[in-house]
Design an enzyme around this catalytic site. Sequence first.
Site, short mmCIF file in Angstrom:
data_model
loop_
_atom_site.label_atom_id
_atom_site.label_comp_id
_atom_site.label_asym_id
_atom_site.label_seq_id
_atom_site.Cartn_x
_atom_site.Cartn_y
_atom_site.Cartn_z
N ASN A 144 4.46 -11.09 11.83
CA ASN A 144 4.91 -11.49 12.69
C ASN A 144 5.10 -10.70 14.12
OD1 ASN A 144 7.08 -10.34 10.79
ND2 ASN A 144 7.90 -11.21 11.96
N ASP A 145 5.55 -10.24 15.06
CA ASP A 145 6.18 -9.63 16.01
C ASP A 145 5.36 -8.85 16.19
OD1 ASP A 145 8.58 -11.30 15.61
OD2 ASP A 145 10.13 -10.01 15.79
N GLU A 314 16.26 -13.25 19.62
CA GLU A 314 16.13 -12.47 19.16
C GLU A 314 15.25 -12.11 20.45
OE1 GLU A 314 15.39 -14.22 14.56
OE2 GLU A 314 13.56 -15.01 16.60
C1 FRU Z 1 11.93 -12.72 15.02
C2 FRU Z 1 11.88 -11.56 13.66
C3 FRU Z 1 13.36 -10.67 14.31
C4 FRU Z 1 13.02 -9.74 13.77
C5 FRU Z 1 11.79 -9.82 12.34
C6 FRU Z 1 11.46 -9.91 11.73
O1 FRU Z 1 10.64 -12.96 14.34
O2 FRU Z 1 12.89 -13.12 13.84
O3 FRU Z 1 14.10 -10.75 15.46
O4 FRU Z 1 13.22 -8.29 13.97
O5 FRU Z 1 11.63 -10.92 13.24
O6 FRU Z 1 10.67 -9.71 10.61
#
Ligand code: FRU
Length: 559
Positions: A144-145, A314
């Site tokens: 993800n991120d 976030e």
């Molecule tokens: C955003 C999130 C962040 C967190 C991460 C966990 O997509 O929820 O806030 O740090 O993903 O994987």
Amino acid sequence: MKRFITALVAASIAATATAQQVNFAGNGHVLIKDKAEKQFLMLPVQEDADGANIQVIVNNAQQQSLNVKLAAGHVDYYVPLDISKFNGKTVVFDIDIWGDKKPTEKVKNYVCWKEISQSDNFDTKNKEKFRPEYHHTPVYGWMNDPNGMFYLDGVYHLYYQWNPYGSQWENMTWGHSTSTDLINWTAQPSAIVPDALGAIFSGSCVVDKNNTAGFGTNAVIAFYTSAGRNQVQSMAYSTDGGKTFTKYENNPVIIGDCPDFRDPKVFWNDDLKAWNLILAAGQEMRIYSSNNLKDWKYESSFGTGYGCHDGVWECPDLVKINDKWVLLCNINPGGIYGGSATQYFVGDFDGKRFTTNQKQTLWLDYGKDHYATVTFSNAPQNRHIALAWMSNWQYANNVPTKQFRSANSVPRDMGIFEADGIYYCTSKPSPELLKMRSSIVKNPTEICEIVVDIKKDTKITLSNTKNEYVTISYDTKTQLLKFDRRHAGDNSFSSDFAAETFVKVPSGSKQLRIFVDRCSIELFDSQGKAVMTNLVFPSESYSTIIATGCKTTIYQLKK
Ligand code: FRU
């Protein structure tokens, strides 16, 4: 014949597996005691199985703890657990199966016990038709991120939220890739792995040019959320340019007072001659300052009464562009078309407080698959280069890929413009993307850029021979840009996927640029005044274009 081959493969795997001592201890507990001899323990995964926790124990001490969906009925794919550093030693894999299939008679029937084996090989060759060509993806596993992006000595570093033990969200680790052109990425070993404070959630890196933290000139300092019993902020430093990190011995450096307390973004504030840190805390962003990157002073909070609050805030960023400050605020759910999206605020920042008179909610991208946007630190020529995760929490875990899940957006250079008294952000495709243009072709391909010169009301349809299509249109009077993916291909994995997205382009659009890369379409007003990023999963690539009201030029793209 086919059967025979399958039987042969099964026999050879089973032969390796018999070396292990699989012990069923009851109540979902299984202990495998084995001598580590090869590089990997290959773990068979079934994505819809119950999860399990594995503690890796050597000489009575826990070396690692990971969660994995061990195959119960069938194997979707294998993931490698690196055991090379234990070679020659006896390792205990202490496995706790979750869910309601715990009785020993059920657990004994899991196929994984026959399939787990040691191996010196793990095949990372691409097995997926939807793996993008010029977008960053993990070699395998879930992503993800984007995290900790920085530039140093000609190299862009990109870390990312990674699960090395499955293609769904778990075991958050900072994966790492590097690039010299933002297009070709080289996979590097994991940079920061979970520890007793928790999993490694999102965060940022800075280059400490003046050695303010005392880890050395040009040390790369990473800030991340340790997500364990609480979410707290930790730091780690690298003295080899971001390859390997040592965790700071006095972590955590910031402890909060609410459960959603995460995603620190640190930047040098030249006006203040000090560091700032911004993080998400529930429904607000909190701002801190520091002279040494270790001791942080709380300054202020921003959020109440501003923008969209229909989900958790976030992954913030705070960037000075020209004379304005842009606060990026990722929100999930509550995004403009459901699920995740990036809203932003343009205002002023004095090092302590962010202020804005912006009342309406503005989105950085009006598609469904653009999230967790943050910018590179220390980028050359004062550029503001952003990357986003190209998915949406509504369905990210279920999109039709297996070997890997998710890609990042193409890099975008951010700017500012004003229309009718409102400040907006622009997002243009980074200039590096122009270098990929090769021949001009007649029909769309699975890896192409389409430039659209708008003459009057415009409609473009990309389609394949399976009657799957995407429609993009622009109305010159209303300045409305639309992107319809309802018939784009496979929608079956989520009722939230089929969608039409639209945006009014501030002061209108004259030219569009459309980037196609197998499973994604990114639609830009060429001046960056509006963007829509949407995933598509066509059963074959779009090979026909019908365009009215415009002139189209299609470039085949090559890395
Ligand atoms: C955003 C999130 C962040 C967190 C991460 C966990 O997509 O929820 O806030 O740090 O993903 O994987």
